[in-house]
Design an enzyme around this catalytic site. Sequence first.
Site, PDB file in Angstrom:
ATOM      1  N   ASP A  54      -8.496 -54.939 -42.743  1.00 50.07           N
ATOM      2  CA  ASP A  54      -8.211 -53.614 -43.298  1.00 50.07           C
ATOM      3  C   ASP A  54      -8.880 -53.393 -44.652  1.00 50.07           C
ATOM      4  O   ASP A  54      -8.662 -52.377 -45.300  1.00 50.07           O
ATOM      5  CB  ASP A  54      -6.698 -53.407 -43.418  1.00 50.07           C
ATOM      6  CG  ASP A  54      -6.041 -54.368 -44.395  1.00 50.07           C
ATOM      7  OD1 ASP A  54      -6.725 -55.300 -44.878  1.00 50.07           O
ATOM      8  OD2 ASP A  54      -4.842 -54.193 -44.698  1.00 50.07           O
ATOM      9  N   LYS A 209     -39.756 -38.391 -68.887  1.00 48.67           N
ATOM     10  CA  LYS A 209     -39.100 -38.263 -67.584  1.00 48.67           C
ATOM     11  C   LYS A 209     -38.055 -37.166 -67.631  1.00 48.67           C
ATOM     12  O   LYS A 209     -37.336 -37.016 -68.614  1.00 48.67           O
ATOM     13  CB  LYS A 209     -38.438 -39.605 -67.204  1.00 48.67           C
ATOM     14  CG  LYS A 209     -37.777 -39.621 -65.844  1.00 48.67           C
ATOM     15  CD  LYS A 209     -37.221 -41.010 -65.527  1.00 48.67           C
ATOM     16  CE  LYS A 209     -36.007 -41.341 -66.360  1.00 48.67           C
ATOM     17  NZ  LYS A 209     -35.404 -42.638 -65.979  1.00 48.67           N
ATOM     18  N   ARG A 211     -34.801 -35.555 -65.292  1.00 47.58           N
ATOM     19  CA  ARG A 211     -33.908 -35.651 -64.134  1.00 47.58           C
ATOM     20  C   ARG A 211     -33.066 -34.388 -64.085  1.00 47.58           C
ATOM     21  O   ARG A 211     -32.392 -34.038 -65.056  1.00 47.58           O
ATOM     22  CB  ARG A 211     -33.015 -36.886 -64.235  1.00 47.58           C
ATOM     23  CG  ARG A 211     -32.287 -37.242 -62.955  1.00 47.58           C
ATOM     24  CD  ARG A 211     -31.362 -38.436 -63.173  1.00 47.58           C
ATOM     25  NE  ARG A 211     -32.063 -39.615 -63.644  1.00 47.58           N
ATOM     26  CZ  ARG A 211     -32.672 -40.496 -62.845  1.00 47.58           C
ATOM     27  NH1 ARG A 211     -32.667 -40.302 -61.537  1.00 47.58           N
ATOM     28  NH2 ARG A 211     -33.271 -41.542 -63.346  1.00 47.58           N
ATOM     29  N   GLY A 243     -37.953 -44.662 -57.396  1.00 49.97           N
ATOM     30  CA  GLY A 243     -38.647 -43.392 -57.577  1.00 49.97           C
ATOM     31  C   GLY A 243     -39.317 -43.242 -58.933  1.00 49.97           C
ATOM     32  O   GLY A 243     -40.481 -42.819 -59.018  1.00 49.97           O
ATOM     33  N   THR A 244     -38.606 -43.583 -60.001  1.00 50.29           N
ATOM     34  CA  THR A 244     -39.180 -43.449 -61.340  1.00 50.29           C
ATOM     35  C   THR A 244     -40.370 -44.381 -61.519  1.00 50.29           C
ATOM     36  O   THR A 244     -41.412 -43.991 -62.065  1.00 50.29           O
ATOM     37  CB  THR A 244     -38.114 -43.742 -62.409  1.00 50.29           C
ATOM     38  OG1 THR A 244     -37.076 -42.760 -62.322  1.00 50.29           O
ATOM     39  CG2 THR A 244     -38.706 -43.703 -63.801  1.00 50.29           C
TER      40      THR A 244
END
Length: 335
Positions: A54, A209, A211, A243-244
């Site tokens: 469980d 960068k 985001r 990705g970066t």
Amino acid sequence: MIHHEHSGPRPMPFQAPQGDLAVLAGSANQELSKAIARSLGLRLTPAETHTFSDGNVFVRVLENVRGRDCFIIQGVHHPVNDNFMELLFWIDALKRASAQSVTAVIPYFSYAKGDKKDEPRVSIRARVCADAIEEAGADRCLMMDLHSPQIQGFFQIPVDHLYGRYVLAEHISSMGIDNLVICSPDVGFAKGASAFAKLLGVPVVIGNKERTDHTEQAEVLEIIGDVKGKNVVIVDDFTISGGTLISMAELLKARGANDIYAAVSHAALTESAGPKITASPITKLFTTDTIEPLPKKSCEKLQIVSVAEVFAAAIRSVHDRTSVSMLFPENPKQK
């Protein structure tokens, strides 16, 4: 019921001297724990974890730890919540077994990303986790490359912040890459990239960068610095989707860079990340063994450098009551 047996059959009762050192492995970092124990010249203290059908987790120490300095090695990576709850149960079990002290050794603390209230009606998850670790009974924490070092201030107990860049920089240095430049993927990691570059004695360039949401994708818009004809190592504390790193590598190539490498302390890679990195301009992705298991088969470019000796040295320093900061003499914050 899923059963994880960490250290073989249950041993005969063992009476430890006061203040003796005990190192235990949670289920999240079995291989790293074994390597740390070998570096310390110790055996892992026998322990076991049961995961019932469980989802309930049951932990048990299979040896007397009364009066001992106990170090439980348990990272908080995927499955994050299962590993975090197991960590709390280990701390509680050791305190109830009358350990002299309990240090939570957390190679990767994924909730470190939740370090601020930057949107309305959100939780500061790192603070909640810090409170839970303290409430469970931990006397100290050892962590590596927190996403935000100020998370140490979330705790009322001592937190020793270790750095993976030393072993990564040493490995990169041994490769003899000439005309080298270190690249930070964004302004936020510029200080970490500068410390990395200082170890290698090379210059730094910085990416810009952006985001826009909570996905793991970020767009690299520009690079501050010259990379034409240079060999570049992109450095960061962690990567999930890759990705970066991939976006930065593509931009570096467009700006005339030669060979492109990447180095991160924590490779929390998704299943789809490995093939993407393999198909990218990145020549090699260097990372440490803070996260298990690493998808070596799906990411052919992955190269792992162990941080077992760093953790072993820190554990020995804590046990011997000597300075952990002296392990990192070149870091200006640790002098």
